[in-house]
Write an enzyme that holds these catalytic residues in place. Structure first.
Site, PDB file in Angstrom:
ATOM      1  N   LYS A 135      -2.402  -7.313  -4.594  1.00 35.28           N
ATOM      2  CA  LYS A 135      -3.461  -7.795  -5.482  1.00 35.28           C
ATOM      3  C   LYS A 135      -3.223  -7.367  -6.933  1.00 35.28           C
ATOM      4  O   LYS A 135      -3.340  -8.170  -7.855  1.00 35.28           O
ATOM      5  CB  LYS A 135      -4.818  -7.290  -4.986  1.00 35.28           C
ATOM      6  CG  LYS A 135      -5.968  -7.823  -5.810  1.00 35.28           C
ATOM      7  CD  LYS A 135      -7.220  -7.991  -5.003  1.00 35.28           C
ATOM      8  CE  LYS A 135      -8.106  -6.777  -5.098  1.00 35.28           C
ATOM      9  NZ  LYS A 135      -9.400  -6.981  -4.451  1.00 35.28           N
ATOM     10  N   SER A 136      -2.876  -6.096  -7.119  1.00 36.48           N
ATOM     11  CA  SER A 136      -2.668  -5.611  -8.493  1.00 36.48           C
ATOM     12  C   SER A 136      -1.568  -6.404  -9.177  1.00 36.48           C
ATOM     13  O   SER A 136      -1.679  -6.792 -10.339  1.00 36.48           O
ATOM     14  CB  SER A 136      -2.259  -4.135  -8.488  1.00 36.48           C
ATOM     15  OG  SER A 136      -3.270  -3.355  -7.935  1.00 36.48           O
ATOM     16  N   ARG A 145      -1.720  -9.230 -12.466  1.00 34.31           N
ATOM     17  CA  ARG A 145      -0.847  -9.061 -13.635  1.00 34.31           C
ATOM     18  C   ARG A 145       0.139 -10.210 -13.778  1.00 34.31           C
ATOM     19  O   ARG A 145       0.520 -10.588 -14.884  1.00 34.31           O
ATOM     20  CB  ARG A 145      -0.128  -7.721 -13.551  1.00 34.31           C
ATOM     21  CG  ARG A 145      -1.088  -6.559 -13.885  1.00 34.31           C
ATOM     22  CD  ARG A 145      -0.737  -5.308 -13.148  1.00 34.31           C
ATOM     23  NE  ARG A 145      -1.567  -4.163 -13.514  1.00 34.31           N
ATOM     24  CZ  ARG A 145      -2.639  -3.755 -12.817  1.00 34.31           C
ATOM     25  NH1 ARG A 145      -3.044  -4.429 -11.746  1.00 34.31           N
ATOM     26  NH2 ARG A 145      -3.297  -2.682 -13.193  1.00 34.31           N
ATOM     27  N   GLY A 153     -13.380  -5.933 -10.310  1.00 34.14           N
ATOM     28  CA  GLY A 153     -13.353  -4.913 -11.356  1.00 34.14           C
ATOM     29  C   GLY A 153     -12.037  -4.944 -12.101  1.00 34.14           C
ATOM     30  O   GLY A 153     -11.988  -4.849 -13.332  1.00 34.14           O
ATOM     31  N   ARG A 166     -21.294  -2.192 -11.890  1.00 33.52           N
ATOM     32  CA  ARG A 166     -20.200  -1.235 -12.086  1.00 33.52           C
ATOM     33  C   ARG A 166     -20.032  -0.882 -13.564  1.00 33.52           C
ATOM     34  O   ARG A 166     -20.184  -1.727 -14.436  1.00 33.52           O
ATOM     35  CB  ARG A 166     -18.908  -1.782 -11.482  1.00 33.52           C
ATOM     36  CG  ARG A 166     -19.181  -2.063 -10.051  1.00 33.52           C
ATOM     37  CD  ARG A 166     -18.114  -2.170  -9.049  1.00 33.52           C
ATOM     38  NE  ARG A 166     -16.807  -1.658  -9.216  1.00 33.52           N
ATOM     39  CZ  ARG A 166     -15.763  -2.208  -8.591  1.00 33.52           C
ATOM     40  NH1 ARG A 166     -15.926  -3.291  -7.869  1.00 33.52           N
ATOM     41  NH2 ARG A 166     -14.581  -1.677  -8.690  1.00 33.52           N
ATOM     42  N   SER A 180      -6.926   6.476 -14.714  1.00 28.86           N
ATOM     43  CA  SER A 180      -7.377   5.157 -14.249  1.00 28.86           C
ATOM     44  C   SER A 180      -6.390   4.094 -14.707  1.00 28.86           C
ATOM     45  O   SER A 180      -6.178   3.892 -15.902  1.00 28.86           O
ATOM     46  CB  SER A 180      -8.769   4.838 -14.807  1.00 28.86           C
ATOM     47  OG  SER A 180      -8.998   3.440 -14.723  1.00 28.86           O
ATOM     48  N   ASP A 227      -7.062   3.489  -1.541  1.00 27.20           N
ATOM     49  CA  ASP A 227      -7.592   2.459  -0.646  1.00 27.20           C
ATOM     50  C   ASP A 227      -7.237   2.705   0.817  1.00 27.20           C
ATOM     51  O   ASP A 227      -7.726   2.002   1.698  1.00 27.20           O
ATOM     52  CB  ASP A 227      -7.040   1.085  -1.043  1.00 27.20           C
ATOM     53  CG  ASP A 227      -7.654   0.598  -2.344  1.00 27.20           C
ATOM     54  OD1 ASP A 227      -8.808   0.979  -2.622  1.00 27.20           O
ATOM     55  OD2 ASP A 227      -6.973  -0.139  -3.070  1.00 27.20           O
ATOM     56  N   ARG A 279     -17.602   4.399   0.729  1.00 26.00           N
ATOM     57  CA  ARG A 279     -16.594   4.262   1.769  1.00 26.00           C
ATOM     58  C   ARG A 279     -16.446   5.541   2.592  1.00 26.00           C
ATOM     59  O   ARG A 279     -16.177   5.500   3.788  1.00 26.00           O
ATOM     60  CB  ARG A 279     -15.272   3.921   1.098  1.00 26.00           C
ATOM     61  CG  ARG A 279     -14.394   3.086   1.941  1.00 26.00           C
ATOM     62  CD  ARG A 279     -13.173   2.654   1.170  1.00 26.00           C
ATOM     63  NE  ARG A 279     -13.148   1.221   0.942  1.00 26.00           N
ATOM     64  CZ  ARG A 279     -12.272   0.620   0.140  1.00 26.00           C
ATOM     65  NH1 ARG A 279     -11.401   1.329  -0.519  1.00 26.00           N
ATOM     66  NH2 ARG A 279     -12.295  -0.681   0.012  1.00 26.00           N
ATOM     67  N   ARG A 307     -11.924  -3.129   4.033  1.00 29.08           N
ATOM     68  CA  ARG A 307     -10.991  -2.133   4.592  1.00 29.08           C
ATOM     69  C   ARG A 307     -11.609  -1.365   5.769  1.00 29.08           C
ATOM     70  O   ARG A 307     -10.924  -0.966   6.690  1.00 29.08           O
ATOM     71  CB  ARG A 307     -10.514  -1.173   3.507  1.00 29.08           C
ATOM     72  CG  ARG A 307      -9.743  -1.899   2.438  1.00 29.08           C
ATOM     73  CD  ARG A 307      -8.935  -0.965   1.575  1.00 29.08           C
ATOM     74  NE  ARG A 307      -8.556  -1.643   0.355  1.00 29.08           N
ATOM     75  CZ  ARG A 307      -7.538  -2.481   0.235  1.00 29.08           C
ATOM     76  NH1 ARG A 307      -6.771  -2.736   1.265  1.00 29.08           N
ATOM     77  NH2 ARG A 307      -7.273  -3.061  -0.912  1.00 29.08           N
TER      78      ARG A 307
END
Ligand code: DC
Length: 700
Positions: free
Chosen positions: A25-26, A30, A97, A125, A170, A338, A369, A414
């Site tokens: 996903k990341s 990008r 996010g 958020r 982050s 994650d 979570r 997840r």
């Protein structure tokens, strides 16, 4: 969105197979964002087509970037750094996010205002973390409610590059600052207290930007073994030179290591298993889980290491292993944040105690979570304790008592996948309350697991669900569902229902071959020698393809056995197939969505179908069904004849040279021998939902 679809996993015999998992996903976010900043055309392969990434695509499109999906490839026509145009609408980032924070950086320098919004949960958020550095650059940010969405960013001519020290590690904040720096002259620097995901830097470099990373290692370094352990403690200074000219280069998105974790842990805990996941991202900042599992004694091997679009990838093989409990250090948390739900599952089957530290971030994820994991494990009979920022699991592979368990996922994908994996090795089944969210990160999860041998069943919980209507997500202007299989497998009945539910056209392609068969029968030739009259049959096919209207096809009365046999015979003639191929494709092209059933739909007619099924059943089961159906129409039917007829047709359809009956490589196989049509439908419907290509609207 359906209210909820439950799924239950049960103890499975060994898992085997070689698979790929959806794109990371990341990297997917990008890939879209940065190829949009390049000059020229980029082809992106393996993009994760989850909702989050699709929102990023839509936002870029709204600012003038040409993005389109052709077959399985995403084509991005980049506008170059500084080339975005003002959107005429608010950019809706959905639930993402990452999408919101990165896109805010990307558009912040522009002199026009851009407003970002998201769904109810994204609106809650905090965005303050990215607002602070952007404001330091001179960007003006206005938000309705204390640093939350919806908010508007506006840059201008007077922006300055900054050197920004991240208060907390982050990757989103770092990337936001770097992406803003992309369109500001001069050098933008980010200092991070410890390394975070560096996908932005890698892809920027891959596309030709100058990104310098200076490293100050404070703790232990790297080891040389198979997989580098995560760097324990070091600070990094990352400097980007603004306004580079990025060159378009094709991007292959590697498989998501967080997704690969589920089948891999399943293989570790289900006795006798061995699976390989190909093409997985093994960026050392993302593989903390694998380091941890290896420390726990997991038999995991990495092979075929190579580089894709600036990222390291490998094939990962995992075998059933005896695991032992360990302490997972807090420093490792960023590289596996994650993965704690699935690690906790592995820990439940390990000998001894596993202590996981540094988990505060898990309390502010999509759900709390940390509590969700601990509560779920307790329900299953595993001793687990969640602290303020830690989780302790007492595993016990030999005497563990897993009760039949019902897990609340809190709509966390997840959690849902992790507990389904637990159920595969537990003594009793595990039911999770909702699997709809799984499609956000891992479309096709359940089918992929089933393909490995996992026992997972679905149940729809909400009675009104069946009234829902699926419609294509905005990125898919048309869709095709291909359903192949032998005669009397039940595919026609379910295909019709699926088309109805989707509001799509249904095309029973067998009917067209039947029409040709009848025509040939009428022209007084001995149909048994149709091969001798190939050109006549082909002419009939051409004529039919010119005159037949799609709406008429479904009403043709061509159901009897001799017509079926005639169709099977003429369908082996290449000229017939060629004439009908164009006809079938023209029908598909003229419709927004189509469900087709036949023999060669997934393999020849629509090889790029969005979802493919191969529906089969034993010869006896099919003969019985066909016999009962014929019996209700006529007295004089003999079971043995029906059986023999089907056997003959199967053999011809499968062995003919032209487009023989076969399952497309990427078709989902469903054996309907022991299933009723409702069960078959449910299975297919779940696959369609899980494919991530549709969103559900309407109904109750
Ligand atoms: O699905 P059916 O029984 O109506 O099909 C009749 C015959 O037509 C079948 O035996 C093979 C042929 N056929 C084909 O070759 N390709 C298709 N796509 C559909 C049917």
């Amino acid at each position: 969105m359906p209210k909820s679809t439950q799924a239950t996993s049960s103890r499975s015999t060994s898992l085997h197979g070689t698979i790929t998992v959806p794109g990371d996903k990341s990297v997917s976010h990008r890939a879209l964002m940065l190829s949009s900043q390049a000059i020229g055309r980029t082809e992106i392969y393996g993009l994760l087509e989850g909702e989050d990434v699709l929102h990023t695509a839509a936002a870029l499109r709204a600012m003038g970037v040409g993005i389109e999906k052709r077959d399985k490839v995403w084509i991005v026509d980049g506008v170059g750094v500084g080339g975005l145009s003002a959107p005429s609408e608010v950019l809706d980032m959905g639930n993402s996010g990452t999408g919101a924070r990165l896109m805010m950086g990307l558009v912040a320098p522009y002199e026009f205002p851009v407003t970002f919004d998201g769904d109810a949960s994204l609106r809650k958020r905090p965005m303050g973390r990215v607002i602070i550095p952007l404001e330091k650059m001179g960007v003006v940010i206005t938000s309705a409610e204390g640093g939350k969405l919806p908010l508007t960013v506006q840059g201008g001519d007077n922006l300055v590059p900054i050197c920004y020290e991240l208060p907390v590690a982050s990757a989103q904040v770092k990337s936001c600052v770097l992406l803003a720096g992309l369109n500001i002259p001069g050098k933008t620097t980010v200092i991070e207290p410890e390394p975070t995901r560096d996908h932005t830097e890698r892809m920027l470099r891959y596309l030709g930007a100058e990104v310098v990373v200076e490293e100050q290692v404070l703790g232990t370094g790297f080891s040389e073994d198979a997989l580098q352990p995560v760097r324990e403690s070091c600070s990094l200074q990352i400097t980007l030179t603004g306004q580079p000219e990025l060159r378009a280069r094709n991007i292959e998105v590697p498989g998501d290591p967080s997704s690969a974790a589920f089948p891999i842990v399943a293989a570790l805990i289900v006795p006798g298993s061995e699976i390989t996941v190909r093409n997985v991202l093994i960026n050392s900042l993302r593989t903390g889980l694998y380091t941890t599992l290896i420390e726990m004694g997991a038999d995991i091997a990495f092979s075929n290491r190579r580089e894709l679009a600036g990222e390291e990838v490998a094939d990962i093989t995992a075998r059933h292993s005896k695991l032992k409990g360990i302490t997972v250090p807090a420093e490792r948390a960023p590289s596996m944040i994650d993965e704690y739900p699935i690690l906790a599952v592995a820990a439940s089957f390990a000998e001894g105690t596993t202590t996981m530290l540094g988990l505060k971030e898990l309390r502010v994820k999509e759900s709390d979570r940390l509590s969700a994991i601990a509560d779920g494990l307790k329900v299953c009979g595993v001793k687990a304790e969640a602290g303020e920022d830690s989780l302790v699991v007492d595993g016990n592979p030999s005497s563990i008592i897993h009760h039949p368990s019902s897990i609340r996922t809190h709509l966390d994908h997840r959690i849902a996948m992790s507990f389904l994996v637990l159920g595969l090795a537990a003594e009793n089944p595990v039911t999770v309350d909702d699997i709809a969210m799984i499609a956000t990160s891992f479309p096709g999860f359940v089918d992929l697991m089933r393909g490995l041998g996992a026992v997972i069943r679905f149940q729809e919980k909400v009675s009104g669900f069946k009234k829902n209507v699926l419609k294509p997500v905005p990125e898919t202007s048309s869709f095709i569902i291909a359903i192949d299989g032998p005669a009397a497998s039940g595919k026609g009945t379910v295909a019709r229902r699926i088309a109805e539910r989707l509001g799509a056209v249904y095309l029973d392609t067998g009917k067209i071959y039947r029409a040709v068969g009848v025509k040939l029968m009428q022209s007084s030739y001995d149909i048994g020698e149709a091969e001798d009259h190939a050109s006549l049959a082909a002419r009939h096919a051409i004529e039919i393809s010119k005159t037949l209207k799609i709406d008429e096809i479904q009403h043709l009365e061509l159901d009897n056995e001799s017509v079926g046999m005639a169709a099977s015979i003429v369908s082996a003639i290449p000229g017939v197939r060629a004439a009908l191929l164009d006809f079938q494709r023209a029908v598909v092209a003229s419709k927004q969505g189509a469900v087709l059933d036949g023999r060669d739909i997934g393999s020849v007619v629509c090889p790029d179908a969005d979802v493919k099924f191969y529906i089969t059943a034993s010869l006896e089961a099919r003969a019985k069904r066909r016999f009962n159906q014929l019996k209700s129409q006529t007295e004089s039917v003999i079971y043995g004849d029906v059986l023999q007829n089907l056997r003959e047709r199967d053999a011809r359809d499968k062995t003919r040279k032209a487009a023989p009956l076969q399952a497309a490589e990427d078709a989902i196989r469903i054996d309907t021998t022991d299933l009723n049509m409702d069960e078959v439908f449910d299975k297919m419907w779940n696959v369609i939902q899980g494919s991530g290509r549709w969103s559900v609207v309407g109904g109750q």
